[in-house]
Design a protein around this motif. Structure first.
Motif, PDB file in Angstrom:
ATOM      1  N   GLY A 212      66.936  11.717   9.943  1.00  0.00           N
ATOM      2  CA  GLY A 212      66.876  13.170   9.888  1.00  0.00           C
ATOM      3  C   GLY A 212      67.900  13.785   8.954  1.00  0.00           C
ATOM      4  O   GLY A 212      67.641  14.835   8.343  1.00  0.00           O
ATOM      5  N   ALA A 213      69.066  13.137   8.829  1.00  0.00           N
ATOM      6  CA  ALA A 213      70.095  13.685   7.936  1.00  0.00           C
ATOM      7  C   ALA A 213      69.615  13.689   6.493  1.00  0.00           C
ATOM      8  O   ALA A 213      69.731  14.692   5.779  1.00  0.00           O
ATOM      9  CB  ALA A 213      71.385  12.871   8.072  1.00  0.00           C
ATOM     10  N   ALA A 214      69.048  12.559   6.057  1.00  0.00           N
ATOM     11  CA  ALA A 214      68.535  12.477   4.684  1.00  0.00           C
ATOM     12  C   ALA A 214      67.373  13.436   4.484  1.00  0.00           C
ATOM     13  O   ALA A 214      67.218  14.029   3.405  1.00  0.00           O
ATOM     14  CB  ALA A 214      68.103  11.044   4.383  1.00  0.00           C
ATOM     15  N   GLU A 215      66.558  13.616   5.520  1.00  0.00           N
ATOM     16  CA  GLU A 215      65.409  14.518   5.431  1.00  0.00           C
ATOM     17  C   GLU A 215      65.859  15.943   5.119  1.00  0.00           C
ATOM     18  O   GLU A 215      65.177  16.680   4.403  1.00  0.00           O
ATOM     19  CB  GLU A 215      64.630  14.492   6.745  1.00  0.00           C
ATOM     20  CG  GLU A 215      63.290  15.173   6.708  1.00  0.00           C
ATOM     21  CD  GLU A 215      62.288  14.477   5.793  1.00  0.00           C
ATOM     22  OE1 GLU A 215      61.427  15.196   5.248  1.00  0.00           O
ATOM     23  OE2 GLU A 215      62.373  13.244   5.600  1.00  0.00           O
ATOM     24  N   LEU A 216      67.037  16.323   5.635  1.00  0.00           N
ATOM     25  CA  LEU A 216      67.563  17.672   5.391  1.00  0.00           C
ATOM     26  C   LEU A 216      68.551  17.709   4.220  1.00  0.00           C
ATOM     27  O   LEU A 216      69.109  18.767   3.924  1.00  0.00           O
ATOM     28  CB  LEU A 216      68.250  18.191   6.652  1.00  0.00           C
ATOM     29  CG  LEU A 216      67.393  18.357   7.911  1.00  0.00           C
ATOM     30  CD1 LEU A 216      68.201  19.022   9.021  1.00  0.00           C
ATOM     31  CD2 LEU A 216      66.132  19.162   7.633  1.00  0.00           C
ATOM     32  N   GLY A 217      68.781  16.556   3.599  1.00  0.00           N
ATOM     33  CA  GLY A 217      69.726  16.511   2.483  1.00  0.00           C
ATOM     34  C   GLY A 217      71.169  16.610   2.921  1.00  0.00           C
ATOM     35  O   GLY A 217      72.037  17.067   2.157  1.00  0.00           O
TER      36      GLY A 217
ATOM     37  N   GLU B 141      77.860  12.865  10.883  1.00  0.00           N
ATOM     38  CA  GLU B 141      78.707  13.679  11.751  1.00  0.00           C
ATOM     39  C   GLU B 141      78.346  15.153  11.614  1.00  0.00           C
ATOM     40  O   GLU B 141      78.232  15.883  12.606  1.00  0.00           O
ATOM     41  CB  GLU B 141      80.186  13.465  11.416  1.00  0.00           C
ATOM     42  CG  GLU B 141      81.124  14.169  12.366  1.00  0.00           C
ATOM     43  CD  GLU B 141      82.572  13.759  12.174  1.00  0.00           C
ATOM     44  OE1 GLU B 141      83.413  14.165  13.011  1.00  0.00           O
ATOM     45  OE2 GLU B 141      82.876  13.028  11.206  1.00  0.00           O
ATOM     46  N   GLU B 142      78.140  15.601  10.389  1.00  0.00           N
ATOM     47  CA  GLU B 142      77.735  16.987  10.152  1.00  0.00           C
ATOM     48  C   GLU B 142      76.335  17.241  10.705  1.00  0.00           C
ATOM     49  O   GLU B 142      76.066  18.272  11.325  1.00  0.00           O
ATOM     50  CB  GLU B 142      77.767  17.287   8.655  1.00  0.00           C
ATOM     51  CG  GLU B 142      77.335  18.707   8.308  1.00  0.00           C
ATOM     52  CD  GLU B 142      77.223  18.946   6.806  1.00  0.00           C
ATOM     53  OE1 GLU B 142      76.658  19.992   6.421  1.00  0.00           O
ATOM     54  OE2 GLU B 142      77.668  18.081   6.029  1.00  0.00           O
ATOM     55  N   TYR B 143      75.445  16.292  10.485  1.00  0.00           N
ATOM     56  CA  TYR B 143      74.057  16.441  10.936  1.00  0.00           C
ATOM     57  C   TYR B 143      73.980  16.586  12.453  1.00  0.00           C
ATOM     58  O   TYR B 143      73.352  17.518  12.977  1.00  0.00           O
ATOM     59  CB  TYR B 143      73.251  15.230  10.470  1.00  0.00           C
ATOM     60  CG  TYR B 143      71.857  15.139  11.057  1.00  0.00           C
ATOM     61  CD1 TYR B 143      70.891  16.096  10.764  1.00  0.00           C
ATOM     62  CD2 TYR B 143      71.505  14.083  11.899  1.00  0.00           C
ATOM     63  CE1 TYR B 143      69.607  16.012  11.293  1.00  0.00           C
ATOM     64  CE2 TYR B 143      70.231  13.991  12.436  1.00  0.00           C
ATOM     65  CZ  TYR B 143      69.286  14.953  12.138  1.00  0.00           C
ATOM     66  OH  TYR B 143      68.032  14.870  12.676  1.00  0.00           O
ATOM     67  N   TYR B 144      74.625  15.681  13.184  1.00  0.00           N
ATOM     68  CA  TYR B 144      74.517  15.674  14.640  1.00  0.00           C
ATOM     69  C   TYR B 144      75.371  16.745  15.321  1.00  0.00           C
ATOM     70  O   TYR B 144      75.271  16.951  16.524  1.00  0.00           O
ATOM     71  CB  TYR B 144      74.877  14.301  15.198  1.00  0.00           C
ATOM     72  CG  TYR B 144      73.780  13.275  15.027  1.00  0.00           C
ATOM     73  CD1 TYR B 144      72.516  13.499  15.539  1.00  0.00           C
ATOM     74  CD2 TYR B 144      74.013  12.075  14.349  1.00  0.00           C
ATOM     75  CE1 TYR B 144      71.502  12.562  15.389  1.00  0.00           C
ATOM     76  CE2 TYR B 144      73.013  11.125  14.205  1.00  0.00           C
ATOM     77  CZ  TYR B 144      71.757  11.377  14.725  1.00  0.00           C
ATOM     78  OH  TYR B 144      70.760  10.443  14.580  1.00  0.00           O
ATOM     79  N   ALA B 145      76.183  17.439  14.538  1.00  0.00           N
ATOM     80  CA  ALA B 145      76.992  18.517  15.119  1.00  0.00           C
ATOM     81  C   ALA B 145      76.166  19.761  15.394  1.00  0.00           C
ATOM     82  O   ALA B 145      76.635  20.688  16.059  1.00  0.00           O
ATOM     83  CB  ALA B 145      78.154  18.855  14.185  1.00  0.00           C
ATOM     84  N   ASN B 146      74.912  19.783  14.931  1.00  0.00           N
ATOM     85  CA  ASN B 146      74.102  20.993  15.020  1.00  0.00           C
ATOM     86  C   ASN B 146      72.706  20.656  15.574  1.00  0.00           C
ATOM     87  O   ASN B 146      71.927  19.964  14.923  1.00  0.00           O
ATOM     88  CB  ASN B 146      73.980  21.631  13.627  1.00  0.00           C
ATOM     89  CG  ASN B 146      73.381  23.013  13.675  1.00  0.00           C
ATOM     90  OD1 ASN B 146      72.493  23.301  14.467  1.00  0.00           O
ATOM     91  ND2 ASN B 146      73.866  23.891  12.804  1.00  0.00           N
TER      92      ASN B 146
END
Length: 343
Positions: free
Chosen positions: A30-35, A40-45
Motif C-alpha cells: 500500500g505504501a508504494a501504491e500511494l507513492g 512508518e509514515e504510511y502506517y501512521a495514518n
C-alpha cells in the motif's frame, strides 16, 4: 454486478457464483501504491491504509480489503514503545512489553479498545472502508489469539519457556489477560465494521504443540477467547502452520466454520475432513511468488483449484504477500485464480 461479498456468501452457503472468492492479502504494498517511501509514515495514518486498500482492490480485482496495519500494532495497544520498520519486510516489535514475571502481574488490559489512542488510526481506516465498500467487499481484521499474543509481548523463546516449563500460575495469569484483550479487540473490530475476523493461533496447530497439549492447553483457551462474541465471521488460521489434524476437533468443540489452511496442508484432505461443514480456504505459498515463473504460478493455482473446487465451499487465498513480489506475478496469480476458479 457480482461483488466480493456475494461470492463469499455463496461459497459459505455451498452455492455457485460466477467464480470462487479470491482473497489477496496486500499490506505493505500500500505504501508504494500511494507513492510513500516510508512504511512508518504510511502506517501512521489510517486514511493512507484505507485509501491504499481501496486502490489495490480496484486495481487487481480481488474480493477483500484489510484493516490490518501490522501485527505489532497489538503490542502497541499494550505498551510497546518501539517498532522496527524495515524497507523490505513487515514492521515488527523491537521493545517487548514483558521483560520479567513482574511485568505480567502489572500488565493492564484497556477497558475499551475502541477509545484507546493506539486504535485511533485503525478506527479511521475501518470507517472509510465501511463507508466505501461496506456490504460489497468483506472487510478483514487480523486478531492474535490469547495463546499467541504473549509471543509478541515477550518474544517467542521466552513465551515457550513459560508455556511449557514456567510457573503455571504466572502462565495462566498471562493467558487470562491476553484472552481478555482478545475479547475486547475482536469486539472493537466487529463493532466498527469488520466482517471477517482472522483468528490467528499457531498454537492451534500440532506443528507448534502436541495433540495432547492442544487438547489440554490450546482448546480451553480458544474456547475462552471466542465464547463472548461467538464464531460469526471467524476464520481459523494458524499462522501458516498445518492444522488438518485438528480441524475435526475444532468444528466439534468450537463450531468454527471457515478454515484458512497452511500451504503445507493437503487441500483435498481438508475438504474431506470438513465434509461440507464449513468453508475451505486453500492458501498459496506466496513467498515463492518472488521468484516463480508465470508458468509455475499458473500451474500451482490450477492445482489448488482442481483440489478445492469439487463440491463447492472453497476460497482461494494468500498468506503475507512479501513486498518483493513483482507486480506482474501478483497479476498472474490473480488472473489464474479468476480463470481456474470460474464455474
Amino acid at each position: 454486478m457480482i461483488t466480493g461479498m456475494d461470492r463469499l456468501v455463496a461459497a459459505i452457503n455451498g452455492e455457485k457464483s460466477d467464480r470462487i472468492p479470491v482473497f489477496c492479502n496486500l499490506l505493505d504494498q500500500g505504501a508504494a501504491e500511494l507513492g510513500i517511501d516510508s512504511l512508518e509514515e504510511y502506517y501512521a495514518n489510517g486514511e493512507h491504509v484505507a485509501e491504499a486498500q481501496l486502490r489495490m482492490r480496484e486495481k487487481y480485482g480481488h474480493d477483500n480489503v484489510w484493516s490490518l496495519f501490522y501485527v505489532g500494532k497489538e503490542a502497541e495497544l499494550l505498551g510497546c514503545e518501539k517498532i522496527i520498520f524495515s524497507k523490505s519486510g513487515p514492521p515488527n516489535v523491537e521493545d517487548f512489553v514483558i521483560k520479567s514475571y513482574d511485568d505480567i502481574v502489572n500488565l493492564e488490559i484497556p477497558d475499551d479498545i475502541s477509545t484507546h489512542p493506539g486504535f485511533e488510526e485503525n478506527l479511521k481506516c475501518l470507517k472509510i472502508l465501511k463507508r466505501e465498500v461496506g456490504g460489497k467487499y468483506p472487510i478483514c481484521a487480523y486478531i492474535t489469539a490469547g495463546m499467541t499474543l504473549p509471543a509478541i509481548l515477550m518474544g517467542m523463546d521466552k513465551w515457550l519457556e513459560l508455556l511449557l516449563m514456567g510457573p503455571a500460575d504466572i502462565r495462566d495469569l498471562l493467558l487470562e489477560k491476553c484472552s481478555d484483550f482478545f475479547r475486547k479487540e475482536i469486539k472493537a473490530f466487529r463493532d466498527n465494521g469488520a466482517d471477517v475476523c482472522v483468528y490467528s493461533n499457531p498454537f492451534g496447530s500440532t506443528d507448534f504443540v502436541s495433540l495432547k497439549q492442544f487438547e489440554a492447553l490450546s482448546m480451553p483457551w480458544m474456547k475462552r477467547d471466542i465464547e463472548p462474541g461467538g464464531v460469526g465471521g471467524l476464520v481459523y488460521y494458524c499462522g501458516s502452520s498445518r492444522f488438518n489434524k485438528v480441524i475435526d476437533r475444532v468444528i466439534e468443540e468450537l463450531g468454527i466454520g471457515v478454515f484458512y489452511l497452511s500451504p503445507k496442508d493437503d487441500i483435498a484432505e481438508a475438504k474431506k475432513i470438513i465434509n461440507g461443514r464449513g468453508l475451505t480456504c486453500g492458501v498459496i505459498n506466496d513467498i515463492k511468488l518472488v521468484s516463480w515463473s508465470r508458468e509455475e504460478i499458473r500451474a500451482e493455482v490450477k492445482r489448488m483449484c482442481d483440489a478445492g473446487m469439487p463440491g463447492g465451499k472453497f476460497l482461494f487465498g494468500t498468506l503475507v504477500m512479501p513486498y518483493d513480489i513483482p507486480e506482474q506475478n501478483i497479476r498472474t496469480m490473480l488472473e489464474a485464480a479468476y480463470e481456474y476458479g470460474s464455474y
